[in-house]
Enzyme design. Structure first.
Site, PDB file in Angstrom:
ATOM      1  N   HIS A  19      66.075   6.901  98.295  1.00  0.00           N
ATOM      2  CA  HIS A  19      67.531   6.770  98.374  1.00  0.00           C
ATOM      3  C   HIS A  19      67.899   6.631  99.847  1.00  0.00           C
ATOM      4  O   HIS A  19      67.627   7.531 100.642  1.00  0.00           O
ATOM      5  CB  HIS A  19      68.228   7.993  97.780  1.00  0.00           C
ATOM      6  CG  HIS A  19      67.948   8.204  96.331  1.00  0.00           C
ATOM      7  ND1 HIS A  19      68.764   7.721  95.328  1.00  0.00           N
ATOM      8  CD2 HIS A  19      66.921   8.842  95.712  1.00  0.00           C
ATOM      9  CE1 HIS A  19      68.259   8.053  94.151  1.00  0.00           C
ATOM     10  NE2 HIS A  19      67.139   8.726  94.359  1.00  0.00           N
ATOM     11  N   LYS A 103      66.858  -0.183  87.249  1.00  0.00           N
ATOM     12  CA  LYS A 103      66.804   1.270  87.130  1.00  0.00           C
ATOM     13  C   LYS A 103      67.655   1.758  85.973  1.00  0.00           C
ATOM     14  O   LYS A 103      68.836   1.420  85.869  1.00  0.00           O
ATOM     15  CB  LYS A 103      67.287   1.919  88.435  1.00  0.00           C
ATOM     16  CG  LYS A 103      67.301   3.445  88.436  1.00  0.00           C
ATOM     17  CD  LYS A 103      65.896   4.024  88.300  1.00  0.00           C
ATOM     18  CE  LYS A 103      65.929   5.553  88.264  1.00  0.00           C
ATOM     19  NZ  LYS A 103      65.872   6.159  89.603  1.00  0.00           N
ATOM     20  N   LEU A 223      66.614  16.809  91.273  1.00  0.00           N
ATOM     21  CA  LEU A 223      66.530  16.461  89.858  1.00  0.00           C
ATOM     22  C   LEU A 223      65.544  15.320  89.686  1.00  0.00           C
ATOM     23  O   LEU A 223      65.616  14.335  90.431  1.00  0.00           O
ATOM     24  CB  LEU A 223      67.911  16.064  89.313  1.00  0.00           C
ATOM     25  CG  LEU A 223      68.920  17.196  89.202  1.00  0.00           C
ATOM     26  CD1 LEU A 223      70.303  16.650  88.829  1.00  0.00           C
ATOM     27  CD2 LEU A 223      68.480  18.228  88.169  1.00  0.00           C
ATOM     28  N   ASP A 251      61.242   9.959  96.416  1.00  0.00           N
ATOM     29  CA  ASP A 251      62.585  10.311  95.946  1.00  0.00           C
ATOM     30  C   ASP A 251      63.368  11.002  97.060  1.00  0.00           C
ATOM     31  O   ASP A 251      64.165  11.904  96.811  1.00  0.00           O
ATOM     32  CB  ASP A 251      62.534  11.191  94.689  1.00  0.00           C
ATOM     33  CG  ASP A 251      63.885  11.323  93.996  1.00  0.00           C
ATOM     34  OD1 ASP A 251      64.780  10.499  94.272  1.00  0.00           O
ATOM     35  OD2 ASP A 251      64.053  12.255  93.181  1.00  0.00           O
ATOM     36  N   HIS A 255      71.440  14.469 101.541  1.00  0.00           N
ATOM     37  CA  HIS A 255      72.836  14.902 101.438  1.00  0.00           C
ATOM     38  C   HIS A 255      73.153  15.685 102.704  1.00  0.00           C
ATOM     39  O   HIS A 255      72.287  16.376 103.244  1.00  0.00           O
ATOM     40  CB  HIS A 255      73.064  15.816 100.226  1.00  0.00           C
ATOM     41  CG  HIS A 255      72.917  15.149  98.900  1.00  0.00           C
ATOM     42  ND1 HIS A 255      73.874  14.311  98.366  1.00  0.00           N
ATOM     43  CD2 HIS A 255      71.924  15.205  97.979  1.00  0.00           C
ATOM     44  CE1 HIS A 255      73.481  13.878  97.182  1.00  0.00           C
ATOM     45  NE2 HIS A 255      72.303  14.403  96.924  1.00  0.00           N
ATOM     46  N   ALA A 267      71.968  17.735  94.314  1.00  0.00           N
ATOM     47  CA  ALA A 267      70.528  17.687  94.081  1.00  0.00           C
ATOM     48  C   ALA A 267      69.895  16.627  94.962  1.00  0.00           C
ATOM     49  O   ALA A 267      70.390  15.504  95.052  1.00  0.00           O
ATOM     50  CB  ALA A 267      70.250  17.384  92.614  1.00  0.00           C
TER      51      ALA A 267
END
Length: 348
Positions: A19, A103, A223, A251, A255, A267
């Site tokens: 991400h 996705k 998550l 992953d 944040h 998460a």
């Protein structure tokens, strides 16, 4: 791979699940990925999800604009599946080399997934098109029903969604992303050659006790959530076996500190700065360094039908401390393993 006691030299790896966010966050985090990895599968779950070719092209350019000079990095874009997605748009993006994969987020399964799929039946025409194209489907494998315990979401997904889908579309290429359970490890191991899995460093290194015992550690909250140690061990056993349909997918999900350390925290683990060394430590602990390069650099390209990167990366056994914070506009990021000393680091 050459593996002297103090140095690991491997083909340049790829990150098959990352991400990168957008705006100031994107500009801050991209260099941590582009410095190490040749390619990365970029998740499409922005606040306005990437559902069109034009949106993907624009996002790809924003990513490339954030790559520092001297970094040789290719972002591989993905399409966010929705109940109303146009199959022709998806096919156009695939043929034009814009979309590498699509996705599937079950609606409300994770960050920015409210636009996700409400049922597989709703997108069956799109999935049938993907099967015909040979386009990989990337799956966040959790059910989101309120009556299902959060620790059981992945196992329930296998029984109620994944297996019926794969029985129906037997030629569809599927990546079961960030697997966290012995159920998923066994399912992928027993599956056909068109089923693969990514595994994160946090799910190999930690279990739910590490997150919850002695105080809640919000920067281990992601998550799918960390599971009990029997599941952690199943993942470690899978990668240590040299299984070729499991590969690196961090992953990495940044944040800001204030969104993690709050009464309702987000998460995600921002592990890009330390992920490769973390994987190396796990493989070393498992006496499985012979399989480290394949997991990081070979298995993913083989599944996606892409060439292996031509460059090399060296990791050195050189204890370094992960910074407590990384500056971010008017806030900060707390990286995975913040303040801890790690055994392996990428040679600059």
């Amino acid at each position: 791979m050459t593996a002297p006691s103090q140095v690991l030299k491997i083909r340049r790896p790829d990150d098959w699940h990352v991400h990168l966010r957008d705006g100031d966050m994107l500009k801050t985090v991209v260099p941590y990925t582009s410095e190490i990895y040749g390619r990365a599968i970029v998740m499409p779950n922005l606040a306005s999800p990437i559902t069109t070719v034009d949106a993907a092209i624009a996002y790809r350019q924003r990513i490339l604009d954030a790559v520092p000079a001297g970094h040789d990095f290719t972002p591989l874009m993905t399409c966010y599946l929705t109940d109303s997605l146009d199959a022709d748009e998806l096919e156009r993006g695939f043929h034009e080399g814009v979309f590498t994969a699509a996705k599937l987020y079950p609606a409300n399964a994770t960050t920015n997934s409210s636009h996700g799929v409400t049922s597989v039946d709703a997108i069956m025409p799109v999935l049938e098109r993907m099967e015909k194209l040979g386009m990989p489907l990337l799956v966040h494998g959790e059910v989101t029903h309120a009556d299902v315990d959060i620790f059981d979401r992945e196992a329930r997904f296998i029984d109620t969604v994944m297996e019926p889908l794969r029985q129906r579309l037997t030629a569809l290429k599927v990546v079961f992303e960030h697997i966290t359970t012995k159920d998923a490890a066994q399912y992928v191991r027993d599956g056909s050659d068109n089923l693969a899995a990514t595994i994160t460093p946090q799910h190999l290194m930690f279990n739910r006790n590490d997150m919850l015992v002695g105080g809640i550690r919000p920067h281990l909250y992601c998550l799918p959530i960390l599971k009990r140690n029997i599941h952690q061990q199943a993942l470690r056993d899978l990668v240590a076996s040299g299984f070729t349909r499991a590969f690196l997918g961090t992953d990495s999900a940044p944040h800001s500190r204030h969104r993690k350390e709050t009464r309702c925290g987000c998460a995600g683990c921002f592990n890009a700065p330390s992920a490769l060394g973390s994987y190396a430590a796990v493989f070393e602990e498992m006496n499985a360094l012979a399989h480290f390069e394949a997991f990081c650099s070979l298995n993913g390209p083989q599944f996606y039908g892409l060439p292996v990167n031509t460059g090399w990366v060296e990791l050195v056994r050189d204890e370094q401390q992960i910074p407590e914070n990384i500056a971010l506009a008017d806030d900060s990021l707390v990286p995975f393993l913040a303040g801890e000393t790690v055994r392996w680091s990428v040679k600059k």
